[in-house]
Design a protein around this motif. Sequence first.
Motif, PDB file in Angstrom:
ATOM      1  N   LEU A 199       0.834  -1.203   0.000  1.00 43.09           N
ATOM      2  CA  LEU A 199       0.000   0.000   0.000  1.00 43.09           C
ATOM      3  C   LEU A 199       0.864   1.247   0.000  1.00 43.09           C
ATOM      4  O   LEU A 199       2.027   1.225   0.403  1.00 43.09           O
ATOM      5  CB  LEU A 199      -0.954   0.004   1.204  1.00 43.09           C
ATOM      6  N   ALA A 200       0.264   2.346  -0.446  1.00 44.78           N
ATOM      7  CA  ALA A 200       0.891   3.665  -0.355  1.00 44.78           C
ATOM      8  C   ALA A 200       0.066   4.536   0.573  1.00 44.78           C
ATOM      9  O   ALA A 200      -1.161   4.405   0.636  1.00 44.78           O
ATOM     10  CB  ALA A 200       0.992   4.317  -1.730  1.00 44.78           C
ATOM     11  N   TYR A 201       0.744   5.415   1.326  1.00 46.38           N
ATOM     12  CA  TYR A 201       0.036   6.401   2.134  1.00 46.38           C
ATOM     13  C   TYR A 201       0.470   7.796   1.698  1.00 46.38           C
ATOM     14  O   TYR A 201       1.632   8.032   1.372  1.00 46.38           O
ATOM     15  CB  TYR A 201       0.263   6.184   3.633  1.00 46.38           C
ATOM     16  N   ALA A 202      -0.493   8.716   1.662  1.00 50.71           N
ATOM     17  CA  ALA A 202      -0.234  10.056   1.140  1.00 50.71           C
ATOM     18  C   ALA A 202      -1.186  11.041   1.780  1.00 50.71           C
ATOM     19  O   ALA A 202      -2.231  10.665   2.333  1.00 50.71           O
ATOM     20  CB  ALA A 202      -0.394  10.077  -0.384  1.00 50.71           C
ATOM     21  N   ALA A 211       4.595  13.032  -7.603  1.00 45.00           N
ATOM     22  CA  ALA A 211       4.565  11.868  -6.714  1.00 45.00           C
ATOM     23  C   ALA A 211       3.594  10.811  -7.234  1.00 45.00           C
ATOM     24  O   ALA A 211       3.868   9.607  -7.144  1.00 45.00           O
ATOM     25  CB  ALA A 211       4.179  12.300  -5.302  1.00 45.00           C
ATOM     26  N   TYR A 212       2.449  11.248  -7.771  1.00 48.70           N
ATOM     27  CA  TYR A 212       1.482  10.276  -8.283  1.00 48.70           C
ATOM     28  C   TYR A 212       1.972   9.621  -9.566  1.00 48.70           C
ATOM     29  O   TYR A 212       1.641   8.462  -9.836  1.00 48.70           O
ATOM     30  CB  TYR A 212       0.129  10.946  -8.501  1.00 48.70           C
ATOM     31  N   PHE A 229       4.967   5.820  11.237  1.00 47.97           N
ATOM     32  CA  PHE A 229       5.510   6.422  10.026  1.00 47.97           C
ATOM     33  C   PHE A 229       4.577   7.571   9.636  1.00 47.97           C
ATOM     34  O   PHE A 229       3.473   7.342   9.148  1.00 47.97           O
ATOM     35  CB  PHE A 229       5.592   5.414   8.881  1.00 47.97           C
ATOM     36  N   CYS A 230       5.021   8.791   9.906  1.00 45.33           N
ATOM     37  CA  CYS A 230       4.240   9.974   9.537  1.00 45.33           C
ATOM     38  C   CYS A 230       4.817  10.514   8.235  1.00 45.33           C
ATOM     39  O   CYS A 230       6.015  10.802   8.146  1.00 45.33           O
ATOM     40  CB  CYS A 230       4.297  11.020  10.640  1.00 45.33           C
ATOM     41  N   GLY A 231       3.969  10.649   7.222  1.00 46.17           N
ATOM     42  CA  GLY A 231       4.445  10.998   5.890  1.00 46.17           C
ATOM     43  C   GLY A 231       4.490  12.486   5.631  1.00 46.17           C
ATOM     44  O   GLY A 231       3.763  13.274   6.241  1.00 46.17           O
ATOM     45  N   THR A 232       5.329  12.859   4.687  1.00 45.88           N
ATOM     46  CA  THR A 232       5.369  14.229   4.216  1.00 45.88           C
ATOM     47  C   THR A 232       4.175  14.490   3.300  1.00 45.88           C
ATOM     48  O   THR A 232       3.301  13.631   3.141  1.00 45.88           O
ATOM     49  CB  THR A 232       6.692  14.493   3.478  1.00 45.88           C
ATOM     50  N   GLY A 285       6.517  14.051  -1.024  1.00 42.34           N
ATOM     51  CA  GLY A 285       6.426  12.711  -1.582  1.00 42.34           C
ATOM     52  C   GLY A 285       5.374  11.868  -0.892  1.00 42.34           C
ATOM     53  O   GLY A 285       4.336  12.371  -0.454  1.00 42.34           O
ATOM     54  N   TYR A 286       5.671  10.580  -0.741  1.00 40.95           N
ATOM     55  CA  TYR A 286       4.709   9.638  -0.167  1.00 40.95           C
ATOM     56  C   TYR A 286       5.469   8.429   0.360  1.00 40.95           C
ATOM     57  O   TYR A 286       6.697   8.337   0.214  1.00 40.95           O
ATOM     58  CB  TYR A 286       3.685   9.207  -1.219  1.00 40.95           C
TER      59      TYR A 286
END
Length: 523
Positions: A147-150, A162-163, A442-445, A477-478
């Motif tokens: 999975l990806a998180y964004a 990023a996409y 994990f907190c994303g940008t 990013g992601y």
Amino acid sequence: MQRRQLLGLAAASAATAALVSLPKTSWGRLSWPADPFALGVASGSPTSHSMVLWSRLGREALAQAGRTHDHIPVVWQLAHDPQFTQIAQQGRLIATPELGHSLHAELTDLSPARTYFYRFLTGTASSPVGQTRTFPAPNQSASRLRLAYASCQRWGDGFYSAYRDMRQQELDVVMFLGDYIYEYPASATRDVRPTTGGWVLSLDDYRDRYALHKSDPHLQAMHAACPWIVTWDDHEVQNDYAELHAGFSGLPVPDFAQRRRSAYQAFYENMPVRYADFAQLLKRQGDQVQVYGSVPFGQLATLYTLDNRQYRHRQACTPGNLPGGGRVNPARCETLTQEHRTLLGQQQEAWLKRQFEQSQSNWNVLGQQSLLGPRNGGPTSQSISNDGWSGYPAARQRLIDAMRTTRLKNPVVLGGDVHQNWVGHILSNYAQPDSQPVGVEFCGTSITSRNRATEAELAKILRHSPYFLYANAEYRGYGIVDVTQHNMTTTLRAVRNIRDPHSEVMTLAKFIVDAGQSKVQTH
């Protein structure tokens, strides 16, 4: 023929028969001078047996066809192949002006762990073809989840490179964690690309702002590539709002409750979410909707999404008693530590603990809006942000205690909001730095939204916050999360330059967590 194929053919035949009897203004006879599906397609809210297919007829195409106020018949099709020679299901929807001509096909009776293709048809127009995949059944073994998180994709701040990169990752699902749109007008001094419209206040304003974001081809392609699970943060309504308390974004609004209703409706209209979760609002029978939920991915993992805006207490001790959030000194704010204060609301907290108690999954992944662990700036630092988890320390401790007392297996918290990457351990009690970790974070940008922090500031926080082992504020990013029975690998992907639509996307860092360890290691 197999029973499922026969049922699929029967459904297709029934839908075709219904189309033959449609009136003169039916789907097959509408003429479109412009593409009505210019906003793309999407799938979401996946389970092992169901899926929501989404699209929305564009306002420009409706205007050119003279159909802005019309009810438009649209056919949806689900197939086993991208050429649509093997139709699995199909049916008809009516796109209404009352719901922004949005389309939500809620499919059931699907096969687990199965890839499908879908499209929408109206008159002379056909939508792009989307691809989606159901999750494995709850009792089914699954060897891998990818999975990806964004989060945080302010239009004017940069391009959605990023996409473009995410599209190449062969994902099972995207978890979007909030700030899909921003309610601000254009910034003449810094916008990389023009933000159309002024302040977003009315239902039509929100519809137009979603349409602007969804016009991006890379975002459209990513929506069409796999299912999404979505939640919101504040900018889908207004910066730093809390429940029915207005936030602060530079423009006072006389009726914030109406603004929130409009924003919530626009969210439904533009996301692949279920009608039942928004029915009370859409029927004008109340203001509440349900965004939080959970879904198992076979026996491997359970994915949770939370809502930290709709039910929270107002931020404590904001300077000047202004609405919204701010920097506060905890030593001078007794309200901050009151036990009853909640970020998720009592009902959502209780639901989440029950979910933890019932979980049989090897991994438990929480997608929520912000950074869980406190950022300690050292003995000379006297302020915290009161809008995130640090502004609700008792609620944060209840969440951690729920993980600990239920013996939740391998908790992983994903976040966004802060426009920085943070990686660390979730301690049993952050007030006791030597307490045992119960999970990882994990907190994303952001996808594009800017950040003002410097690397020196982050380095100082890292020195005084030993439960964090990595931070970065420079790149947008992601993240990618690869889960197996034995470990989880998280890869941080970073766009070199968000002002360049052709920018390189690189790996910033990679981490691994072994099952049963609650310990992050650099890969």
